[in-house]
Design an enzyme around this catalytic site. Structure first.
Site, PDB file in Angstrom:
ATOM      1  N   CYS A  95      -0.270  -4.700  -7.596  1.00  0.00           N
ATOM      2  CA  CYS A  95       0.186  -4.507  -6.206  1.00  0.00           C
ATOM      3  C   CYS A  95      -0.880  -3.780  -5.388  1.00  0.00           C
ATOM      4  O   CYS A  95      -0.566  -2.890  -4.583  1.00  0.00           O
ATOM      5  CB  CYS A  95       1.496  -3.739  -6.128  1.00  0.00           C
ATOM      6  SG  CYS A  95       2.840  -4.557  -6.945  1.00  0.00           S
TER       7      CYS A  95
ATOM      8  N   ASP B 229       1.536   9.098  -0.012  1.00  0.00           N
ATOM      9  CA  ASP B 229       2.271   8.341  -1.028  1.00  0.00           C
ATOM     10  C   ASP B 229       2.057   9.055  -2.363  1.00  0.00           C
ATOM     11  O   ASP B 229       0.991   8.972  -2.968  1.00  0.00           O
ATOM     12  CB  ASP B 229       1.733   6.903  -1.067  1.00  0.00           C
ATOM     13  CG  ASP B 229       2.367   6.093  -2.197  1.00  0.00           C
ATOM     14  OD1 ASP B 229       3.122   6.667  -3.002  1.00  0.00           O
ATOM     15  OD2 ASP B 229       2.076   4.884  -2.274  1.00  0.00           O
TER      16      ASP B 229
ATOM     17  N   HIS C  97      -1.373   1.163  -2.548  1.00  0.00           N
ATOM     18  CA  HIS C  97      -0.426   0.182  -3.095  1.00  0.00           C
ATOM     19  C   HIS C  97       0.063  -0.687  -1.917  1.00  0.00           C
ATOM     20  O   HIS C  97       0.124  -0.222  -0.774  1.00  0.00           O
ATOM     21  CB  HIS C  97       0.741   0.976  -3.696  1.00  0.00           C
ATOM     22  CG  HIS C  97       1.728   0.184  -4.463  1.00  0.00           C
ATOM     23  ND1 HIS C  97       2.737  -0.526  -3.862  1.00  0.00           N
ATOM     24  CD2 HIS C  97       1.891   0.008  -5.795  1.00  0.00           C
ATOM     25  CE1 HIS C  97       3.486  -1.101  -4.798  1.00  0.00           C
ATOM     26  NE2 HIS C  97       2.984  -0.800  -5.980  1.00  0.00           N
TER      27      HIS C  97
HETATM   28  N1  PMP Z   1       2.937   3.494  -4.222  1.00  0.00           N
HETATM   29  C1  PMP Z   1       2.332   3.623  -5.397  1.00  0.00           C
HETATM   30  C2  PMP Z   1       1.028   4.371  -5.467  1.00  0.00           C
HETATM   31  C3  PMP Z   1       2.900   3.063  -6.553  1.00  0.00           C
HETATM   32  O1  PMP Z   1       2.275   3.183  -7.716  1.00  0.00           O
HETATM   33  C4  PMP Z   1       4.130   2.382  -6.439  1.00  0.00           C
HETATM   34  C5  PMP Z   1       4.785   1.762  -7.652  1.00  0.00           C
HETATM   35  N2  PMP Z   1       3.948   1.052  -8.479  1.00  0.00           N
HETATM   36  C6  PMP Z   1       4.731   2.286  -5.182  1.00  0.00           C
HETATM   37  C7  PMP Z   1       4.113   2.853  -4.103  1.00  0.00           C
HETATM   38  C8  PMP Z   1       6.016   1.578  -5.005  1.00  0.00           C
HETATM   39  O2  PMP Z   1       7.028   2.244  -5.679  1.00  0.00           O
HETATM   40  P1  PMP Z   1       8.484   1.614  -5.776  1.00  0.00           P
HETATM   41  O3  PMP Z   1       8.317   0.250  -6.379  1.00  0.00           O
HETATM   42  O4  PMP Z   1       9.223   2.555  -6.651  1.00  0.00           O
HETATM   43  O5  PMP Z   1       9.006   1.545  -4.397  1.00  0.00           O
END
Ligand code: PMP
Length: 405
Positions: A356, A191, A114
């Site tokens: 993202c 993550d 991400h």
């Molecule tokens: N890492 C991963 C794999 C995610 O799916 C997400 C959220 N889509 C995030 C990080 C970011 O999370 P947050 O927006 O809650 O900070």
């Protein structure tokens, strides 16, 4: 068991919510717990000697213990409350990266990461003249361990990967990644934003150096996240946010800092969020991963079967790899946002776009796609509505194309 009934939003609005990978809906027990906290116990934790301040501090400590147990950390001091996965990764990148990554060092990322686990490392790499390297995918669209082994060296200082890929739901070989990275003395940032809802993470068994996740993806409120780090690493890191209760002493020109975990929790902590996260963890554990995965797998099978029957859906879900209940797909020739827009008129909520994860999308040469993600509150009717909506997408876009040809 009708889990839908436990989530008030589904009694209040008509929604076939298939976007849990973006954020999970909140069960009544979690919502009630947060309200109960604000109605009875609200105070600024650790700041005062009155009953409400002390109570808030106790509740925060208790929530921290629940998170410690949840991921089997050795100590509560290793659990840092943040606002999200994104903040947790930024904390690690700033506090570890600025001090310990130097010119010529290498940071290894998964191509499926991400943006939250890419962009902070790009910042550090530029700032410290370090090099970013990516590990690409094997034939099953999983993190390629051979590519990884080939890219690791004694220059590698950090390896940052997702335990589950948010676009495809593919489960990554985290244990092997950590074992390989440690042979080269590199630290691993896991993550777990997409994985904590699907399987147990034992940070001691994994030997993870850092593990991060967001509360809102596991039925907790938004605005509360977790950064786990091994105590010895956290102790040698600089603070991230300065001010508030993270200090020990402050003079006009200098300050010393508090011990863990306060050292990394500058400003007033989100006690309501932490209490909500604690209740969400209890809720999740009561249902159990087995049940969650069973519901997801059942709906996944049904949806895949019926989507394939439509004849105009392209899925990006490799059957040979372990996955969560996520289906990434496109309606051939139709932009994902158009698909999502039409499904929305059927009260079906899905995610569309680049998720993202633009480096992954470029690598796969898929500019955008739709994503359906299931959870415990979904049922067969949600899948039926999804299919009904997709048929409409076909009718609107594909029959029009035919008449134009
Ligand atoms: N890492 C991963 C794999 C995610 O799916 C997400 C959220 N889509 C995030 C990080 C970011 O999370 P947050 O927006 O809650 O900070």
């Amino acid at each position: 068991m009708d889990y839908k009934k436990k989530f008030p939003i589904f009694s209040n609005i008509e929604s076939h919510y298939l976007d849990t990978a973006a954020t999970a809906q909140k069960p009544k027990v979690v919502l009630d717990k947060v309200v109960e906290y604000y109605e009875n116990d609200n105070g600024n934790p650790g700041r005062g000697s009155h009953a409400l301040s002390i109570k808030a501090e106790e509740l925060l400590t208790d929530a921290r213990k629940t998170v410690q147990k949840f991921i089997n950390a050795k100590k509560t001091e290793e659990i840092i409350f943040t606002k999200s996965t994104t903040e947790s990764i930024n904390l690690i990148a700033y506090s570890y990266g600025l001090d310990y990554i130097n010119e010529g060092d290498e940071i290894i990322l998964g191509i499926s990461n991400h943006h939250a686990n890419i962009v902070p490392w790009q910042f550090i790499a530029k700032k410290k003249k370090a090099k970013l390297k990516y590990v690409y995918l094997d034939d099953n669209d999983q993190f390629d361990l051979n590519d990884f082994k080939y890219k690791m060296s004694d220059k590698t200082k950090i390896v940052a990967v997702s335990a589950v890929v948010n676009v495809t739901g593919v489960i990554q070989p985290i244990k092997e990644i950590i074992e390989i990275a440690h042979k080269w003395n590199a630290l691993v940032v896991v993550d777990a934003a997409q994985s904590v809802l699907h399987f147990k993470h034992d940070v001691q068994e994994l030997d993870a150096d850092f593990l991060v996740f967001s509360g809102h993806k596991i039925f907790a409120p938004m605005g509360i996240g977790v950064m786990y780090g091994k105590e010895e690493i956290l102790n040698k890191m600089s603070p991230f946010l300065y001010g508030g209760d993270m200090i020990e002493f402050v003079t006009e020109q200098d300050s010393t800092f508090a011990q863990l975990p306060n050292k990394f929790e500058g400003g007033t902590q989100n006690v309501g969020g932490a209490v909500g996260l604690q209740e969400a963890i209890n809720f999740l554990e009561e249902i159990g991963y087995e049940k969650i995965n069973e519901v997801e797998a059942r709906l996944y099978e049904k949806a895949m079967k019926e989507m394939n029957k439509l004849g105009f859906i392209e899925t990006y879900s490799d059957e040979n790899v372990e996955k969560t209940g996520v289906i990434a797909f496109n309606v051939k020739g139709v932009h994902s946002h158009d698909v999502s827009f039409i499904l929305d008129s059927y009260d079906v909520a899905i995610r569309s776009g680049h998720h993202c994860a633009q480096p992954l999308m470029s690598y796969l040469d898929v500019p955008s796609c739709c994503r359906v993600s299931f959870s415990i509150y979904n049922d067969e009717k949600d899948v039926d509505k999804l299919i009904e909506g997709l048929k409409k997408v076909g009718e609107i876009f594909l029959s029009k194309d035919k008449s134009e040809n």
